[in-house]
Design a protein around this motif. Structure first.
Motif, PDB file in Angstrom:
ATOM      1  N   ASP A  11      45.488  19.542  40.004  1.00  0.00           N
ATOM      2  CA  ASP A  11      46.170  20.615  39.566  1.00  0.00           C
ATOM      3  C   ASP A  11      45.745  22.096  39.511  1.00  0.00           C
ATOM      4  N   GLU A  12      44.548  22.095  38.685  1.00  0.00           N
ATOM      5  CA  GLU A  12      43.834  23.171  38.476  1.00  0.00           C
ATOM      6  C   GLU A  12      43.271  23.752  39.942  1.00  0.00           C
ATOM      7  N   LEU A  13      42.566  22.740  40.644  1.00  0.00           N
ATOM      8  CA  LEU A  13      42.120  23.205  42.046  1.00  0.00           C
ATOM      9  C   LEU A  13      43.343  23.703  42.958  1.00  0.00           C
ATOM     10  N   LYS A  14      44.365  23.047  42.997  1.00  0.00           N
ATOM     11  CA  LYS A  14      45.579  23.685  43.531  1.00  0.00           C
ATOM     12  C   LYS A  14      45.901  25.049  43.367  1.00  0.00           C
ATOM     13  N   LYS A  15      46.251  25.360  41.977  1.00  0.00           N
ATOM     14  CA  LYS A  15      46.417  26.767  41.750  1.00  0.00           C
ATOM     15  C   LYS A  15      45.337  27.678  42.103  1.00  0.00           C
ATOM     16  N   GLY A  16      44.210  27.228  41.801  1.00  0.00           N
ATOM     17  CA  GLY A  16      43.129  28.265  42.122  1.00  0.00           C
ATOM     18  C   GLY A  16      42.868  28.369  43.648  1.00  0.00           C
ATOM     19  N   ALA A  17      43.231  27.512  44.507  1.00  0.00           N
ATOM     20  CA  ALA A  17      43.030  27.408  45.782  1.00  0.00           C
ATOM     21  C   ALA A  17      44.344  28.414  46.350  1.00  0.00           C
ATOM     22  N   ASN A  18      45.405  28.408  45.855  1.00  0.00           N
ATOM     23  CA  ASN A  18      46.384  28.906  46.203  1.00  0.00           C
ATOM     24  C   ASN A  18      46.312  30.620  46.037  1.00  0.00           C
ATOM     25  N   TRP A  19      45.372  30.980  45.039  1.00  0.00           N
ATOM     26  CA  TRP A  19      45.070  32.344  45.138  1.00  0.00           C
ATOM     27  C   TRP A  19      44.263  32.861  46.101  1.00  0.00           C
ATOM     28  N   GLY A  20      43.709  32.233  46.821  1.00  0.00           N
ATOM     29  CA  GLY A  20      42.863  32.355  47.843  1.00  0.00           C
ATOM     30  C   GLY A  20      41.484  33.081  47.667  1.00  0.00           C
ATOM     31  N   ILE A  21      41.064  32.957  46.511  1.00  0.00           N
ATOM     32  CA  ILE A  21      39.620  33.346  46.228  1.00  0.00           C
ATOM     33  C   ILE A  21      38.676  32.110  45.672  1.00  0.00           C
ATOM     34  N   VAL A  22      38.984  31.143  46.162  1.00  0.00           N
ATOM     35  CA  VAL A  22      38.033  30.101  45.480  1.00  0.00           C
ATOM     36  C   VAL A  22      37.245  29.474  46.741  1.00  0.00           C
ATOM     37  N   LEU A 184      33.355  28.387  37.757  1.00  0.00           N
ATOM     38  CA  LEU A 184      34.011  28.930  36.607  1.00  0.00           C
ATOM     39  C   LEU A 184      35.117  27.741  36.227  1.00  0.00           C
ATOM     40  N   PRO A 185      35.059  27.424  34.960  1.00  0.00           N
ATOM     41  CA  PRO A 185      36.136  26.754  34.738  1.00  0.00           C
ATOM     42  C   PRO A 185      37.634  27.366  35.075  1.00  0.00           C
ATOM     43  N   PHE A 186      38.541  26.529  35.168  1.00  0.00           N
ATOM     44  CA  PHE A 186      39.866  27.228  35.658  1.00  0.00           C
ATOM     45  C   PHE A 186      40.444  28.301  34.598  1.00  0.00           C
ATOM     46  N   LYS A 187      40.275  28.035  33.274  1.00  0.00           N
ATOM     47  CA  LYS A 187      40.858  29.066  32.368  1.00  0.00           C
ATOM     48  C   LYS A 187      39.889  30.425  32.605  1.00  0.00           C
ATOM     49  N   VAL A 188      38.639  30.211  32.994  1.00  0.00           N
ATOM     50  CA  VAL A 188      37.826  31.670  33.085  1.00  0.00           C
ATOM     51  C   VAL A 188      38.090  32.141  34.360  1.00  0.00           C
ATOM     52  N   LEU A 189      38.619  31.502  35.293  1.00  0.00           N
ATOM     53  CA  LEU A 189      38.817  32.174  36.610  1.00  0.00           C
ATOM     54  C   LEU A 189      40.427  32.929  36.229  1.00  0.00           C
ATOM     55  N   ASP A 190      41.010  32.211  35.448  1.00  0.00           N
ATOM     56  CA  ASP A 190      42.629  32.810  35.158  1.00  0.00           C
ATOM     57  C   ASP A 190      42.426  34.143  34.250  1.00  0.00           C
ATOM     58  N   GLN A 191      41.331  34.017  33.386  1.00  0.00           N
ATOM     59  CA  GLN A 191      41.022  35.255  32.615  1.00  0.00           C
ATOM     60  C   GLN A 191      40.674  36.642  33.276  1.00  0.00           C
ATOM     61  N   LEU A 192      39.989  36.176  34.312  1.00  0.00           N
ATOM     62  CA  LEU A 192      39.419  37.407  35.084  1.00  0.00           C
ATOM     63  C   LEU A 192      40.587  38.153  35.714  1.00  0.00           C
ATOM     64  N   PHE A 193      41.846  37.893  35.890  1.00  0.00           N
ATOM     65  CA  PHE A 193      42.876  38.683  36.172  1.00  0.00           C
ATOM     66  C   PHE A 193      43.510  39.575  35.170  1.00  0.00           C
ATOM     67  N   ASN A 194      43.038  39.417  33.899  1.00  0.00           N
ATOM     68  CA  ASN A 194      43.829  39.868  32.729  1.00  0.00           C
ATOM     69  C   ASN A 194      43.360  41.365  32.365  1.00  0.00           C
ATOM     70  N   HIS A 195      44.417  42.373  32.092  1.00  0.00           N
ATOM     71  CA  HIS A 195      44.075  43.597  31.233  1.00  0.00           C
ATOM     72  C   HIS A 195      45.426  44.026  30.898  1.00  0.00           C
ATOM     73  N   PRO A 196      45.480  44.429  29.746  1.00  0.00           N
ATOM     74  CA  PRO A 196      46.691  44.929  29.374  1.00  0.00           C
ATOM     75  C   PRO A 196      47.322  46.168  29.977  1.00  0.00           C
ATOM     76  N   LEU A 197      46.457  47.110  30.312  1.00  0.00           N
ATOM     77  CA  LEU A 197      46.727  48.156  30.933  1.00  0.00           C
ATOM     78  C   LEU A 197      47.301  47.985  32.461  1.00  0.00           C
ATOM     79  N   THR A 198      46.760  46.726  33.054  1.00  0.00           N
ATOM     80  CA  THR A 198      47.291  46.434  34.463  1.00  0.00           C
ATOM     81  C   THR A 198      48.915  46.109  33.989  1.00  0.00           C
ATOM     82  N   ASP A 199      49.340  45.208  32.996  1.00  0.00           N
ATOM     83  CA  ASP A 199      50.347  45.039  32.668  1.00  0.00           C
ATOM     84  C   ASP A 199      51.579  46.059  32.371  1.00  0.00           C
TER      85      ASP A 199
END
Ligand code: E4P
Length: 219
Positions: A11-22, A184-199
């Protein structure tokens, strides 16, 4: 810098692959066991999800056993990279695999001297474990810097893969240090996207547009 996912979870691999950067996947016996399917079966499934280098680790600890298992793993899919531990037997197996054209990721590297051995044996990838060194009070990132310098000095082609990454700062520091790959563990790849100023910025843009046009979608 290439991004690999350090997981055997489909499931993690499918989500990550779907982002196109793995760009690939690393596994180890612990990660495979966590998913409850035998090594070869899980690796086959992973190869169907991610199109890139897929590291699959041998379980044998003697050279002959590693060669037998590694050759079988390499037959599973052209993207397989056989993972061997940085032991005397593992380095001997790496040398033979390199002569046979089988690509090897040498794992469990904790010193620059070990990384030199792997490069001399013809490893395709060396995996220094950053987080596990930090855990025992050493500086894992210094190891990445040392290996990058040494490999540059001699023109070794072995790619440096920063392994045992625990948080986004590790990823950025590994990139600054010249690692070719970060796994990267999936959690770390996911964290790379985050910044409160982006939101906050996105919310404001959409509000401002809607105030004037009473709608938020284009077209
Ligand atoms: C990857 O190839 C390694 O097996 C992995 O990054 C180890 O990470 P850990 O130290 O979090 O178990």
């Amino acid at each position: 810098m290439k991004f690999f996912l350090d997981t055997a979870n489909l499931d993690e691999l499918k989500k990550g692959a779907n982002w196109g950067i793995v760009d690939g996947v690393t596994t180890n016996p612990t990660l495979i066991a966590r998913e409850g399917r035998p090594l070869e079966e899980q690796i086959r499934r992973i190869c169907e999800i991610v199109d890139g280098d897929i590291s699959a680790e041998v379980l044998a600890t003697d050279t002959e056993g590693m060669l037998r298992e590694g050759r079988a793993l390499a037959q599973l899919h052209p993207n397989i990279v056989v993972k061997c531990p940085l032991t005397r037997d593992g380095i001997r197996a790496t040398k033979t695999f390199a002569q046979e054209g089988i690509r090897v990721n040498v794992t469990l590297c904790f010193t620059a001297a070990q990384a030199l051995l792997a490069a001399k044996a013809g490893a395709y990838i060396i995996s220094p474990f950053v987080g596990r060194l930090d855990d025992i009070g050493s500086n894992g990132m210094d190891l990445i810097r040392d290996i990058a310098l040494i490999y540059r000095n001699y023109g070794f082609k072995t790619q440096i893969l920063a392994a045992s990454i625990r948080h986004p700062i590790h990823v950025v520091e590994a990139a600054r240090a010249g690692a070719h790959i970060g796994t990267l563990p999936f959690k770390v790849l996911d964290q790379l996207f985050n910044h409160p100023l982006t939101d906050k910025g996105l919310e404001q843009f959409l509000k401002d547009y809607a105030k004037v046009f009473q709608e938020t979608s284009v077209g």
